[in-house]
Scaffold this active site. Structure first.
Site, PDB file in Angstrom:
ATOM      1  N   GLY A  10       8.417  11.208   2.002  1.00  0.00           N
ATOM      2  CA  GLY A  10       9.040  11.693   0.769  1.00  0.00           C
ATOM      3  C   GLY A  10       9.278  13.189   0.833  1.00  0.00           C
ATOM      4  O   GLY A  10       9.063  13.834   1.866  1.00  0.00           O
ATOM      5  N   TYR A  62      -5.764  -1.175   7.054  1.00  0.00           N
ATOM      6  CA  TYR A  62      -6.853  -0.785   7.951  1.00  0.00           C
ATOM      7  C   TYR A  62      -6.299   0.242   8.928  1.00  0.00           C
ATOM      8  O   TYR A  62      -5.250   0.020   9.534  1.00  0.00           O
ATOM      9  CB  TYR A  62      -7.381  -2.026   8.701  1.00  0.00           C
ATOM     10  CG  TYR A  62      -8.361  -1.666   9.778  1.00  0.00           C
ATOM     11  CD1 TYR A  62      -9.691  -1.366   9.461  1.00  0.00           C
ATOM     12  CD2 TYR A  62      -7.952  -1.599  11.109  1.00  0.00           C
ATOM     13  CE1 TYR A  62     -10.588  -1.009  10.457  1.00  0.00           C
ATOM     14  CE2 TYR A  62      -8.846  -1.247  12.109  1.00  0.00           C
ATOM     15  CZ  TYR A  62     -10.164  -0.947  11.770  1.00  0.00           C
ATOM     16  OH  TYR A  62     -11.045  -0.579  12.745  1.00  0.00           O
ATOM     17  N   TYR A 145       4.348   5.980 -15.187  1.00  0.00           N
ATOM     18  CA  TYR A 145       4.017   7.082 -14.283  1.00  0.00           C
ATOM     19  C   TYR A 145       2.797   7.843 -14.800  1.00  0.00           C
ATOM     20  O   TYR A 145       1.798   8.009 -14.086  1.00  0.00           O
ATOM     21  CB  TYR A 145       5.224   8.011 -14.172  1.00  0.00           C
ATOM     22  CG  TYR A 145       5.063   9.158 -13.207  1.00  0.00           C
ATOM     23  CD1 TYR A 145       4.958   8.932 -11.831  1.00  0.00           C
ATOM     24  CD2 TYR A 145       5.040  10.482 -13.648  1.00  0.00           C
ATOM     25  CE1 TYR A 145       4.835   9.985 -10.937  1.00  0.00           C
ATOM     26  CE2 TYR A 145       4.913  11.534 -12.753  1.00  0.00           C
ATOM     27  CZ  TYR A 145       4.814  11.291 -11.407  1.00  0.00           C
ATOM     28  OH  TYR A 145       4.685  12.330 -10.525  1.00  0.00           O
TER      29      TYR A 145
END
Ligand SMILES: NC(=O)c1ccc[n+]([C@@H]2O[C@H](COP(=O)([O-])OP(=O)(O)OC[C@H]3O[C@@H](n4cnc5c(N)ncnc54)[C@H](O)[C@@H]3O)[C@@H](O)[C@H]2O)c1
Length: 312
Positions: A10, A62, A145
């Site tokens: 991002g 994991y 959010y």
């Protein structure tokens, strides 16, 4: 050192990946590309210490090998993005925070969660200090959010108190810089995109609502310092230089050299009237304050967009 960064593809995550690689860390970036872009990390994939795992971090994960740090930055972050995917947003703030805290616990790693100034909602206290508990509508249009981040903070302190995980919480105020998507719906890319296209700049309400904008390299520096501190409660990071949205629109017009007009549309529900971080705690605790002026940050960001558009 080896550092896991969720949301690493991002806007902020990609700058964090760069910073940790520059510090000599091996970096594991976990992202499902719901709002991130492969192009944000394209320049890092050949780096021998960089690894990408394509995975939805709301599902169990994991990670083999040692981990020294876990940074949980995965979450849609612009109102357009999180309102398009409300359940995914709630899941990554709740289940994703649980999954990543579990990874930090298993590896004995430091943990840092990206929280937000949105935990203050439409604030009745100005500027916002960390001691303010907020004014959030739990069923409003931004609640997916705001409430996911409030839950994420609660889960993070619980892991610190119950399991002794070395946790950190950053409350990020509006941050901008290279690699924000032009179509992500946030005010800066909106204005710059409209200015470039010669379209009118859309101001919601009368433009008197305030925001404060922090350049991304300053934010990343504060995050790096906070992660390495021994402080476990939330810390505001942002630029306290406050301005109205109308002033911001005028600044974008000046810096892009655009002759676009400004048009006004109704204010969206639960839009905060004012936003300004009190950063006294970050100054005292981390010796941190923003170094890049808004104008300099905007010049760099606008140049970045120009180069991207020219390359198309
Ligand atoms: N940019 C800001 O001004 C700001 C302000 C406050 C808080 N934050 C927080 O910082 C973090 C990063 O924000 P950003 O502006 O870089 O947003 P962004 O949308 O550019 O980046 C978020 C990244 O998370 C990834 N992601 C989302 N859900 C995921 C999932 N379930 N599994 C794996 N990856 C997932 C996306 O694909 C994307 O790459 C977010 O947690 C956001 O809430 C940002």
């Amino acid at each position: 050192m080896r550092t896991l960064i969720t949301g690493g593809a991002g806007f902020i995550g990609s700058h964090l990946c760069e910073r940790f690689l520059a510090e000599g860390h091996a970096v594991v970036c976990v992202d499902n590309f719901i709002t991130g872009r492969p192009g944000n990390i394209h320049h890092l994939v050949e780096h021998p210490k960089f690894r990408v795992i394509v995975h939805d971090v709301s599902k169990p994960l994991y990670v083999d090998g040692l981990l020294d740090n876990v940074l949980h930055f995965a979450s849609p972050a612009s109102p357009v993005d999180y309102q398009k995917s409300p359940i995914q947003t709630l899941k990554v703030g709740s289940l994703g925070t649980h999954v990543t805290l579990g990874i930090a616990k298993a590896h004995g790693a430091r943990y840092l969660i990206a929280s937000t100034s949105e935990v203050y909602g439409d604030p009745e206290v100005h500027p916002q200090t960390e001691a303010y508990w907020g004014n959030v509508n739990p069923v409003g249009e931004r609640s997916m959010y705001d409430e996911s981040k409030r839950f994420a903070e609660a889960m993070t302190v619980a892991y610190h108190r119950e399991h002794g995980v070395n946790t950190h919480i950053v409350r990020i105020f509006n941050t901008f810089g290279e690699r924000m998507r032009l179509d992500d719906g946030r005010v800066l890319p909106n204005f710059v995109g409209q200015a470039f296209r010669g379209e009118p700049l859309t101001v919601y309400g009368d433009g008197s609502q305030t925001r404060s904008f922090c350049y991304v390299s300053d934010l990343v520096d504060g995050i790096y310092r906070l992660l390495n501190s021994d402080y476990h409660l939330p810390v505001n990071l942002g630029n306290p230089a406050e301005m109205t949205i109308l002033e911001f629109a005028e600044e974008i017009l000046r810096l892009t050299g655009s002759h676009s007009r400004i048009v006004y549309k109704p204010l969206p529900a639960d839009d905060p009237r004012q936003r300004k971080p009190d950063i006294s705690l970050a100054k005292r605790l981390l010796g941190w304050e923003p170094k890049v002026s808004r104008e300099e940050g905007l010049r760099r960001t606008i140049e970045h967009y120009k180069r991207k558009l020219a390359a198309k």
